[in-house]
Design a protein around this motif. Structure first.
Motif, PDB file in Angstrom:
ATOM      1  N   ASP A 223       0.839  -1.196   0.000  1.00  9.56           N
ATOM      2  CA  ASP A 223       0.000   0.000   0.000  1.00  9.56           C
ATOM      3  C   ASP A 223       0.880   1.254   0.000  1.00  9.56           C
ATOM      4  O   ASP A 223       2.099   1.177   0.148  1.00  9.56           O
ATOM      5  CB  ASP A 223      -0.979   0.003   1.174  1.00  9.56           C
ATOM      6  CG  ASP A 223      -0.311   0.029   2.543  1.00  9.56           C
ATOM      7  OD1 ASP A 223       0.870   0.420   2.661  1.00  9.56           O
ATOM      8  OD2 ASP A 223      -0.975  -0.331   3.527  1.00  9.56           O
ATOM      9  N   LYS A 224       0.248   2.392  -0.187  1.00  9.02           N
ATOM     10  CA  LYS A 224       0.973   3.665  -0.310  1.00  9.02           C
ATOM     11  C   LYS A 224       1.821   3.951   0.930  1.00  9.02           C
ATOM     12  O   LYS A 224       2.971   4.385   0.822  1.00  9.02           O
ATOM     13  CB  LYS A 224      -0.037   4.791  -0.537  1.00  9.02           C
ATOM     14  CG  LYS A 224       0.578   6.124  -0.817  1.00  9.02           C
ATOM     15  CD  LYS A 224      -0.496   7.155  -1.126  1.00  9.02           C
ATOM     16  CE  LYS A 224       0.118   8.495  -1.437  1.00  9.02           C
ATOM     17  NZ  LYS A 224      -0.904   9.488  -1.793  1.00  9.02           N
ATOM     18  N   GLU A 225       1.271   3.689   2.105  1.00  4.90           N
ATOM     19  CA  GLU A 225       2.002   3.944   3.354  1.00  4.90           C
ATOM     20  C   GLU A 225       3.256   3.064   3.455  1.00  4.90           C
ATOM     21  O   GLU A 225       4.329   3.539   3.824  1.00  4.90           O
ATOM     22  CB  GLU A 225       1.083   3.685   4.552  1.00  4.90           C
ATOM     23  CG  GLU A 225       1.753   3.952   5.889  1.00  4.90           C
ATOM     24  CD  GLU A 225       0.802   3.713   7.050  1.00  4.90           C
ATOM     25  OE1 GLU A 225       1.230   3.065   8.018  1.00  4.90           O
ATOM     26  OE2 GLU A 225      -0.356   4.177   6.978  1.00  4.90           O
ATOM     27  N   THR A 226       3.123   1.802   3.102  1.00  2.48           N
ATOM     28  CA  THR A 226       4.269   0.890   3.165  1.00  2.48           C
ATOM     29  C   THR A 226       5.333   1.292   2.152  1.00  2.48           C
ATOM     30  O   THR A 226       6.533   1.268   2.461  1.00  2.48           O
ATOM     31  CB  THR A 226       3.820  -0.565   2.926  1.00  2.48           C
ATOM     32  OG1 THR A 226       2.843  -0.909   3.915  1.00  2.48           O
ATOM     33  CG2 THR A 226       4.991  -1.525   3.009  1.00  2.48           C
ATOM     34  N   ARG A 227       4.909   1.687   0.951  1.00  2.00           N
ATOM     35  CA  ARG A 227       5.882   2.147  -0.052  1.00  2.00           C
ATOM     36  C   ARG A 227       6.620   3.383   0.452  1.00  2.00           C
ATOM     37  O   ARG A 227       7.832   3.500   0.270  1.00  2.00           O
ATOM     38  CB  ARG A 227       5.192   2.428  -1.388  1.00  2.00           C
ATOM     39  CG  ARG A 227       4.739   1.166  -2.089  1.00  2.00           C
ATOM     40  CD  ARG A 227       4.283   1.421  -3.510  1.00  2.00           C
ATOM     41  NE  ARG A 227       3.419   2.562  -3.695  1.00  2.00           N
ATOM     42  CZ  ARG A 227       2.083   2.530  -3.612  1.00  2.00           C
ATOM     43  NH1 ARG A 227       1.470   1.391  -3.350  1.00  2.00           N
ATOM     44  NH2 ARG A 227       1.379   3.627  -3.816  1.00  2.00           N
ATOM     45  N   ALA A 228       5.908   4.294   1.106  1.00  2.00           N
ATOM     46  CA  ALA A 228       6.548   5.497   1.653  1.00  2.00           C
ATOM     47  C   ALA A 228       7.535   5.119   2.758  1.00  2.00           C
ATOM     48  O   ALA A 228       8.632   5.695   2.843  1.00  2.00           O
ATOM     49  CB  ALA A 228       5.491   6.470   2.181  1.00  2.00           C
ATOM     50  N   GLU A 229       7.165   4.144   3.588  1.00  2.00           N
ATOM     51  CA  GLU A 229       8.077   3.687   4.647  1.00  2.00           C
ATOM     52  C   GLU A 229       9.326   3.046   4.053  1.00  2.00           C
ATOM     53  O   GLU A 229      10.437   3.278   4.535  1.00  2.00           O
ATOM     54  CB  GLU A 229       7.361   2.691   5.567  1.00  2.00           C
ATOM     55  CG  GLU A 229       6.309   3.327   6.450  1.00  2.00           C
ATOM     56  CD  GLU A 229       5.460   2.302   7.188  1.00  2.00           C
ATOM     57  OE1 GLU A 229       5.729   1.076   7.071  1.00  2.00           O
ATOM     58  OE2 GLU A 229       4.519   2.721   7.878  1.00  2.00           O
TER      59      GLU A 229
END
Length: 109
Positions: free
Chosen positions: A55-61
């Protein structure tokens, strides 16, 4: 470390499953290694986005982690490497680390 049955794979394991065999398949490209070391991770982040696995949050992390510690991405990319390829890659990485401390010394190849 072995996972218990039913336990979800780690992000590093998922990244390794997606990229490692391709990274080491035809030999490790020194230019790719330089880009990983330099923090140029767009090609991997784009592939993660397109995969739909993260998800977007995991990619950002992951982007933040790799920016701070590019060796994290390297370790995932080397998951399928044999011992010789791994040692060569880590020696080249150490050379890049040294060159970052002493520009003009970047000789990998």
């Amino acid at each position: 470390m072995e996972r218990m049955q039913g336990e979800q794979p780690s992000r590093r394991e998922l990244v390794a499953a997606m990229f490692s065999s391709e990274f080491v398949e035809d030999g490790i490209d020194p230019d790719v290694l330089r880009r990983v070391h330099a923090g140029e991770h767009e090609e991997w982040l784009t592939a993660l986005d397109r995969s739909g696995v993260f998800d977007k949050e995991t990619r950002a992390e992951l982007a933040d982690l790799w920016r701070r510690e590019p060796r994290e991405l390297l370790e995932a990319l080397l998951a399928d490497a044999d011992d010789v390829a791994r040692r060569r890659c880590l020696a080249a990485w150490a050379s890049l680390d040294h060159a970052a401390d002493d520009p003009g010394q970047a000789q990998i190849g």
